[in-house]
Design a protein around this motif. Structure first.
Motif, PDB file in Angstrom:
ATOM      1  N   ALA A   1      50.828  69.099  43.793  1.00 12.18           N
ATOM      2  CA  ALA A   1      51.864  69.582  43.769  1.00 12.18           C
ATOM      3  C   ALA A   1      52.288  70.857  44.457  1.00 12.18           C
ATOM      4  O   ALA A   1      53.172  71.576  44.797  1.00 12.18           O
ATOM      5  CB  ALA A   1      51.590  70.728  42.162  1.00 12.18           C
TER       6      ALA A   1
ATOM      7  N   MET B   1      56.259  70.990  32.141  1.00 11.19           N
ATOM      8  CA  MET B   1      56.305  69.714  32.725  1.00 11.19           C
ATOM      9  C   MET B   1      57.135  68.925  32.348  1.00 11.19           C
ATOM     10  O   MET B   1      56.602  69.349  30.455  1.00 11.19           O
ATOM     11  CB  MET B   1      55.149  69.210  33.691  1.00 11.19           C
ATOM     12  CG  MET B   1      55.101  69.857  35.146  1.00 11.19           C
ATOM     13  SD  MET B   1      56.454  69.499  36.020  1.00 11.19           S
ATOM     14  CE  MET B   1      55.825  68.146  36.560  1.00 11.19           C
TER      15      MET B   1
ATOM     16  N   MET C   1      61.232  68.903  41.609  1.00 11.04           N
ATOM     17  CA  MET C   1      60.490  67.958  40.302  1.00 11.04           C
ATOM     18  C   MET C   1      60.805  66.765  40.668  1.00 11.04           C
ATOM     19  O   MET C   1      59.985  66.013  40.048  1.00 11.04           O
ATOM     20  CB  MET C   1      61.351  68.820  38.823  1.00 11.04           C
ATOM     21  CG  MET C   1      61.289  67.805  37.288  1.00 11.04           C
ATOM     22  SD  MET C   1      59.520  69.020  37.194  1.00 11.04           S
ATOM     23  CE  MET C   1      59.573  70.249  37.017  1.00 11.04           C
TER      24      MET C   1
ATOM     25  N   LEU D   1      57.593  66.122  42.149  1.00  6.29           N
ATOM     26  CA  LEU D   1      57.022  66.357  41.423  1.00  6.29           C
ATOM     27  C   LEU D   1      56.347  64.834  40.210  1.00  6.29           C
ATOM     28  O   LEU D   1      54.667  64.804  40.506  1.00  6.29           O
ATOM     29  CB  LEU D   1      56.801  67.349  40.307  1.00  6.29           C
ATOM     30  CG  LEU D   1      56.577  68.919  41.405  1.00  6.29           C
ATOM     31  CD1 LEU D   1      56.788  69.674  40.101  1.00  6.29           C
ATOM     32  CD2 LEU D   1      54.909  69.084  40.656  1.00  6.29           C
ATOM     33  N   LEU D   2      57.145  65.206  39.923  1.00  5.59           N
ATOM     34  CA  LEU D   2      57.175  63.292  38.896  1.00  5.59           C
ATOM     35  C   LEU D   2      56.916  62.371  39.179  1.00  5.59           C
ATOM     36  O   LEU D   2      55.494  61.821  39.153  1.00  5.59           O
ATOM     37  CB  LEU D   2      58.339  63.533  38.018  1.00  5.59           C
ATOM     38  CG  LEU D   2      58.875  64.137  36.691  1.00  5.59           C
ATOM     39  CD1 LEU D   2      59.766  64.232  36.261  1.00  5.59           C
ATOM     40  CD2 LEU D   2      57.516  64.359  36.200  1.00  5.59           C
TER      41      LEU D   2
ATOM     42  N   LYS E   1      51.624  71.911  31.642  1.00  2.83           N
ATOM     43  CA  LYS E   1      52.017  73.069  32.785  1.00  2.83           C
ATOM     44  C   LYS E   1      51.591  73.609  33.791  1.00  2.83           C
ATOM     45  O   LYS E   1      50.670  73.831  34.049  1.00  2.83           O
ATOM     46  CB  LYS E   1      51.669  74.338  31.596  1.00  2.83           C
ATOM     47  CG  LYS E   1      53.541  74.465  30.374  1.00  2.83           C
ATOM     48  CD  LYS E   1      52.749  75.472  29.124  1.00  2.83           C
ATOM     49  CE  LYS E   1      53.959  75.358  28.295  1.00  2.83           C
ATOM     50  NZ  LYS E   1      54.032  76.662  27.496  1.00  2.83           N
TER      51      LYS E   1
ATOM     52  N   VAL F   1      60.023  75.288  42.410  1.00  2.00           N
ATOM     53  CA  VAL F   1      59.557  74.177  41.531  1.00  2.00           C
ATOM     54  C   VAL F   1      60.563  73.468  40.630  1.00  2.00           C
ATOM     55  O   VAL F   1      60.733  71.696  41.064  1.00  2.00           O
ATOM     56  CB  VAL F   1      57.896  74.883  39.742  1.00  2.00           C
ATOM     57  CG1 VAL F   1      57.958  73.497  39.156  1.00  2.00           C
ATOM     58  CG2 VAL F   1      56.959  76.208  40.987  1.00  2.00           C
ATOM     59  N   GLN F   2      61.661  73.622  40.504  1.00  6.53           N
ATOM     60  CA  GLN F   2      63.028  72.910  39.356  1.00  6.53           C
ATOM     61  C   GLN F   2      63.294  72.149  40.249  1.00  6.53           C
ATOM     62  O   GLN F   2      63.514  70.389  40.269  1.00  6.53           O
ATOM     63  CB  GLN F   2      63.684  73.389  38.579  1.00  6.53           C
ATOM     64  CG  GLN F   2      64.914  73.051  38.192  1.00  6.53           C
ATOM     65  CD  GLN F   2      63.905  72.236  37.041  1.00  6.53           C
ATOM     66  OE1 GLN F   2      63.475  72.990  35.852  1.00  6.53           O
ATOM     67  NE2 GLN F   2      64.593  70.733  36.893  1.00  6.53           N
TER      68      GLN F   2
ATOM     69  N   VAL G   1      55.753  71.246  45.951  1.00  7.36           N
ATOM     70  CA  VAL G   1      56.606  72.837  46.013  1.00  7.36           C
ATOM     71  C   VAL G   1      56.914  73.425  47.738  1.00  7.36           C
ATOM     72  O   VAL G   1      57.695  74.549  47.746  1.00  7.36           O
ATOM     73  CB  VAL G   1      55.792  73.972  45.274  1.00  7.36           C
ATOM     74  CG1 VAL G   1      56.482  73.257  43.537  1.00  7.36           C
ATOM     75  CG2 VAL G   1      54.760  73.891  44.927  1.00  7.36           C
TER      76      VAL G   1
END
Length: 174
Positions: free
Chosen positions: A146, A72, A110, A113-114, A94, A106-107, A150
């Motif tokens: 998270a 991350m 992102m 997530l952030l 991570k 996951v990317q 995702v």
């Protein structure tokens, strides 16, 4: 003499009764011994349908998948502190994901997530991060967020990537 003949017949009957007792006690013990030998020898369980299914021409099962780790970006944000002086947290972590193939999902998630990580951290007070219990609560909260981030959109046929854990590389509260 008649008495001697009667004694001989009773002795013979007593000997025959001893054989019957021996057979009645010995047969079940012998059968139990044979059954135990077959059981521990591995012959009896498959006969009773308790063993693994017989191997067929199907390909062998896949090897168990190993989890992968996704780095991350570093997060620096302020905490919900009382008083005039701001308190900041720096977090490097991570994500442990179930499969390496899920790294693309996951990317792609992102930004979400952030956002979820930062908004949660901004609501935390510095006291909540103290000690191992505080760190564990933060880990659980971030893992739950998270997993939400995702998850594929509703109605999607893709399997959801699984976030197994959040591993902290650095937590700095200043």
């Amino acid at each position: 003499m008649a008495a001697a003949a009667e004694m001989a017949e009773q002795g013979a009957a007593a000997k025959g009764g001893g054989r019957k007792k021996l057979i009645l006690l010995g047969a079940p013990l012998l059968l139990a011994g044979i059954g135990a030998g077959l059981w521990f020898g591995g012959i009896l369980p498959p006969l009773l349908g308790m063993g693994p299914p017989p191997a067929s021409g199907a390909p062998a099962a896949e090897a168990p998948r190993r989890p992968a780790f996704f780095e991350m970006p570093e997060i620096v944000t302020n905490l919900n502190a009382t008083g005039r002086r701001p308190v900041f947290v720096k977090l490097r972590s991570k994500l442990e994901i179930g499969r390496a193939e899920d790294a693309a999902a996951v990317q792609a998630a992102m930004p979400r997530l952030l956002d979820l990580f930062q908004t949660h951290l901004r609501e935390m007070r510095p006291e909540e991060l103290r000690g191992s219990a505080g760190t564990q609560r933060l880990r659980e909260e971030l893992r739950a967020r998270a997993q939400i981030a995702v998850a594929p959109p509703a109605g999607s046929t893709q399997p959801a990537p699984q976030v197994l854990d959040v591993l902290f590389l650095e937590i700095l509260v200043q």
